[in-house]
Design a protein around this motif. Structure first.
Motif, short mmCIF file in Angstrom:
data_model
loop_
_atom_site.label_atom_id
_atom_site.label_comp_id
_atom_site.label_asym_id
_atom_site.label_seq_id
_atom_site.Cartn_x
_atom_site.Cartn_y
_atom_site.Cartn_z
N ILE A 216 5.94 0.54 3.63
CA ILE A 216 4.89 -0.48 3.43
C ILE A 216 5.25 -1.75 4.18
N ARG A 217 6.49 -2.18 4.05
CA ARG A 217 6.95 -3.39 4.74
C ARG A 217 6.91 -3.20 6.25
N ALA A 218 7.38 -2.04 6.72
CA ALA A 218 7.43 -1.78 8.16
C ALA A 218 6.04 -1.71 8.78
N ALA A 219 5.04 -1.32 7.98
CA ALA A 219 3.67 -1.21 8.48
C ALA A 219 2.98 -2.57 8.58
N GLY A 220 3.63 -3.60 8.06
CA GLY A 220 3.02 -4.93 8.08
C GLY A 220 2.07 -5.17 6.94
N LEU A 221 2.08 -4.28 5.95
CA LEU A 221 1.26 -4.47 4.75
C LEU A 221 1.95 -5.51 3.85
N PRO A 222 1.21 -6.11 2.92
CA PRO A 222 1.80 -7.15 2.07
C PRO A 222 3.05 -6.65 1.33
N THR A 223 4.10 -7.45 1.36
CA THR A 223 5.34 -7.05 0.68
C THR A 223 5.13 -6.92 -0.83
N PHE A 224 4.13 -7.60 -1.35
CA PHE A 224 3.80 -7.47 -2.78
C PHE A 224 3.57 -6.01 -3.15
N LEU A 225 2.95 -5.25 -2.25
CA LEU A 225 2.65 -3.85 -2.54
C LEU A 225 3.91 -3.01 -2.61
N ALA A 226 4.90 -3.34 -1.80
CA ALA A 226 6.18 -2.64 -1.87
C ALA A 226 6.93 -3.03 -3.14
N ASP A 227 6.94 -4.32 -3.45
CA ASP A 227 7.64 -4.79 -4.66
C ASP A 227 7.01 -4.22 -5.91
N ARG A 228 5.70 -4.03 -5.88
CA ARG A 228 5.00 -3.50 -7.05
C ARG A 228 5.45 -2.07 -7.35
#
Length: 233
Positions: A216-228
Motif C-alpha cells: 500500500i505504501r509503495a503504491a503511493g496510497l495513503p499510509t493510513f490504509l496500511a496502518d489500519r
C-alpha cells in the motif's frame, strides 16, 4: 452441502490468497463473495481475477460500484476516494465490466446473501448492532441472511440473544472482512456454513500483513490504509 462466505477483500492479495488456501482444505461446495473486492488495497486486479476464478457467485459492494460509476462519492472519506480513483487505473476494461454487472443480492439453497443489508441494498446501510439488525428481519424471509460491509463479524438472532447459529431461529450473520478487519483484530475473517449440521463457523487467521501494508505504501496510497491493517480497525 458446505459453503464458505467471504467479503470485503479490498485489494488485499495476501489475505485473499491465505483465505482461499484455507478454504481449499475445508472441502466446501461453494465460495460466495459478498462484494467489495477492490478499494484500499494495492492488488485490485489480482483480487478480481482470483475471485472470478474461485467464486461462482459474487455480489456487488459499494466500493465495486464506486470504481465503475462516476457518481457522487460524498459518503466516502478522502482515503477511500483516493483509493477508488487509483484503483480505476489498475483494472482492465473486462474487469470493470465484471464489477459493474455484479448483482446486489442472491438467494441460494434457501439462504439470502447481500453486501450491506437486506432492505435497500443500494443504500449501503450499516448493521452494527442488535437494534439495527432487528429492523432488517422484516426484509427477508429466509432463515439466514449473510452480509458484510461493516468489516466486523457478528451473529444477530431475530428473537434470542445468541452467539451461534442453530435451527428454528432466524439470523443475520456478518462474515467480517478478508482484507481489512475493523474489530481490533487484524486477522482475516470469513465464515463457513454447513447445511447438514445447520452450523456456522467464524474463521480468523493470520496472513502476511506486513507485505500487504508495505505494498500500500509503495503504491503511493495513503499510509493510513496500511496502518489500519496493522491495527485491525
Amino acid at each position: 452441502m458446505k459453503i464458505a462466505v467471504i467479503s470485503d477483500i479490498h485489494g488485499n492479495l495476501e489475505a485473499l490468497e491465505k483465505a482461499l488456501s484455507m478454504i481449499e482444505q475445508q472441502t466446501v461446495d461453494e465460495i460466495i463473495c459478498l462484494g467489495d473486492i477492490v478499494g484500499y488495497g494495492a492488488n485490485p486486479s489480482e483480487c478480481v481475477d482470483l475471485v472470478r476464478r474461485h467464486c461462482r457467485f459474487v455480489l456487488k459492494g459499494n466500493h465495486d460500484e464506486a470504481v465503475t460509476h462516476d457518481n457522487d462519492m460524498e459518503n466516502f472519506n478522502p482515503y477511500a476516494i483516493h483509493s477508488i480513483l487509483w484503483t480505476r487505473s489498475r483494472l482492465s476494461d473486462d474487469q470493470m465490466v465484471f464489477l459493474k454487472n455484479l448483482p446486489m443480492q442472491l438467494t441460494l439453497e434457501g439462504l439470502r446473501f447481500v453486501h450491506a443489508s437486506p432492505d435497500e441494498s443500494s443504500e449501503w446501510d450499516y448493521v452494527f448492532n442488535q437494534h439495527q439488525a432487528k429492523k432488517q428481519f422484516g426484509f427477508f424471509q429466509e432463515p439466514i441472511c449473510f452480509y458484510g460491509h461493516t468489516h466486523i463479524p457478528a451473529i444477530f438472532a431475530e428473537h434470542l440473544n445468541a452467539g451461534e447459529v442453530f435451527p428454528d431461529e432466524r439470523f443475520l450473520v456478518n462474515v467480517g472482512s478478508i482484507g481489512q478487519p475493523r474489530d481490533g483484530n487484524p486477522q482475516l475473517s470469513y465464515g463457513v456454513f454447513d447445511f447438514i449440521g445447520i452450523g456456522y463457523e467464524s474463521i480468523r487467521a493470520d496472513y502476511d500483513l506486513a507485505t500487504a501494508a508495505d505494498k500500500i505504501r509503495a503504491a503511493g496510497l495513503p499510509t493510513f490504509l496500511a496502518d489500519r491493517l496493522l491495527r485491525g480497525r
